[in-house]
Design a protein around this motif. Structure first.
Motif, short mmCIF file in Angstrom:
data_model
loop_
_atom_site.label_atom_id
_atom_site.label_comp_id
_atom_site.label_asym_id
_atom_site.label_seq_id
_atom_site.Cartn_x
_atom_site.Cartn_y
_atom_site.Cartn_z
N LEU A 61 0.77 -1.25 0.00
CA LEU A 61 0.00 0.00 0.00
C LEU A 61 0.80 1.30 0.00
O LEU A 61 0.35 2.29 -0.58
CB LEU A 61 -0.99 -0.01 1.17
CG LEU A 61 -2.24 -0.81 0.80
CD1 LEU A 61 -3.02 -1.22 2.03
CD2 LEU A 61 -3.14 -0.02 -0.15
N LEU A 65 -0.49 4.94 -1.70
CA LEU A 65 -0.92 6.04 -0.81
C LEU A 65 0.09 7.19 -0.84
O LEU A 65 -0.31 8.36 -0.86
CB LEU A 65 -1.12 5.50 0.60
CG LEU A 65 -2.27 4.48 0.74
CD1 LEU A 65 -2.27 3.83 2.12
CD2 LEU A 65 -3.62 5.15 0.49
N CYS A 90 -1.34 4.40 6.46
CA CYS A 90 -2.06 3.12 6.41
C CYS A 90 -2.00 2.48 7.80
O CYS A 90 -0.91 2.27 8.32
CB CYS A 90 -1.36 2.25 5.38
SG CYS A 90 -2.16 0.70 5.10
N PRO A 97 -5.48 -3.57 6.54
CA PRO A 97 -4.98 -2.21 6.28
C PRO A 97 -6.13 -1.27 5.94
O PRO A 97 -7.05 -1.66 5.21
CB PRO A 97 -4.06 -2.38 5.07
CG PRO A 97 -4.01 -3.83 4.75
CD PRO A 97 -5.04 -4.55 5.54
N ALA A 99 -7.16 3.17 5.29
CA ALA A 99 -6.67 4.54 5.07
C ALA A 99 -7.86 5.49 4.99
O ALA A 99 -8.96 5.09 4.59
CB ALA A 99 -5.85 4.62 3.78
#
Ligand SMILES: Nc1ncnc2c1ncn2[C@@H]1O[C@H](COP(=O)(O)OP(=O)(O)O)[C@@H](O)[C@H]1O
Ligand SMILES: N[C@@H](CCOP(=O)(O)O)C(=O)O
Length: 320
Positions: A61, A65, A90, A97, A99
């Motif tokens: 990730l 991100l 995250c 996970p 966000a």
């Protein structure tokens, strides 16, 4: 329904205290989407989107991100991930996970006109330029290497005619990737899936690109080709609509001029972009993931587009 992991306001309230967004006031699941669990959340600071990632992990990730954060910090209209008190974008929620990103206004424009295509072309060029100093490298995970691994897995499902098309195209693209023209193309982080459903508009004004989870480093021209092949076509026939094509290409070129090598590569790249989605759709169709979570997209749509991009001349890129 795209809420695979449910979250209540009671779950959310203590988790939210690590973010500088004030108290969580409301949460509601977002029904569309097929990959992740998405929620609109209202906090004392405003409206946000919470995503719980169902397939991507904590190692994968950061590329996506941090790229979104990098672009947002440079004025590109994308959801801005919000860091927690430790600077993390995250964080685990219900063991997965998760966000928080800023919410884009508006809705997707599924019947675009030239004015919308021009907006997309301008923002796409700005995004490519803004990505030049992004320091994390991750290859586009759905490019040539993946095509070469995946083609042999799907050939048995195809008609003789389509098997021939797929074998011819992978041979063409493999050879093209070795040419000096291909190697001269500008590269950097690209969205790689900038379809109509991944852009928000408020009327004629673009408010943002989202769904960056196919992003990776690839040629900028591939990103342009993917975008043209969705935004600037008649959906029923796959034929290019010249007014929309010109609007998008001219707007892109005004921000980031196309090069001579890109002009030479343009038809091959439109073929590559059609081939990529034909292949992934065939693969998903015959080797589906959890079936109840996913209605596979129609592979014949991109087979049709690929045949057209091979057989018909394509409009030239604008030149400086
Ligand atoms: N940052 C955002 N701002 C506004 N709406 C969003 C945002 N991110 C996602 N959405 C909404 O959630 C829906 C599902 O998001 P999407 O990224 O397509 O999900 P999935 O990854 O599950 O396919 C989108 O169609 C859009 O309506
Ligand atoms: N745009 C791709 C599939 C990716 O789906 P998305 O909803 O996450 O954009 C296709 O049309 O095959």
């Amino acid at each position: 329904m795209a809420v695979f992991t449910s979250v209540t306001l009671e779950d959310l309230a203590p988790w939210m205290t690590q973010f500088p967004l004030g108290k969580a006031l409301n949460i509601r699941g977002i029904a569309s989407g097929i990959e992740n669990s998405n929620f609109f959340i209202d906090t004392e600071q405003g409206e946000y989107v919470l995503t719980i990632f169902e397939n991507l992990n904590f190692e994968q990730l950061p590329f996506y991100l941090k790229l979104m954060r990098h672009l947002a910090d440079r004025g590109v209209l994308v959801p801005a991930p919000i860091a927690n008190a430790d600077g993390e974008l995250c964080v685990a929620l219900h063991g997965k996970p998760a966000a928080i990103v800023s919410k884009l206004n508006g809705s997707s424009q599924m019947e675009p006109q030239p004015v919308h295509c021009a907006e997309v072309g301008t923002m796409l060029a700005r995004m490519h330029l803004a990505g030049r100093d992004f320091t994390i490298h991750q290859a586009n995970l759905r490019s040539l290497d993946w095509w070469q691994i995946t083609v042999p897995k799907v050939l048995e499902f195809l008609s003789a005619e389509n098997r021939q098309l797929m074998q011819d195209e992978i041979a063409f693209q493999s050879a093209f990737a070795l040419t000096p023209t291909y190697k001269a193309l500008a590269t950097g982080p690209v969205h790689a899936d900038l379809f109509r459903n991944n852009v928000m508009f408020d009327g004629e004004k673009l408010t943002g690109f989202f769904d960056f989870y196919f992003a990776g480093c690839d040629t900028w021209l591939f990103d342009v080709a993917v975008t043209i092949n969705d935004w600037c076509i008649d959906l029923a026939s796959g034929e290019l609509d010249m007014a929309r094509v010109q609007a998008m290409l001219n707007a892109y070129h005004a921000v980031r001029p196309f090069t001579v090598e890109e002009s030479q590569a343009w038809q091959a790249m439109l073929r590559a972009a059609a081939f990529r989605f034909w292949l992934s759709r065939v693969y998903d169709f015959y080797q589906p993931r959890d079936a109840e979570m996913l209605t596979p997209h129609d592979p014949t749509h991109f087979e049709r587009i690929l045949r057209l991009r091979i057989s018909q001349p394509v409009p030239a890129l604008p030149q400086a």
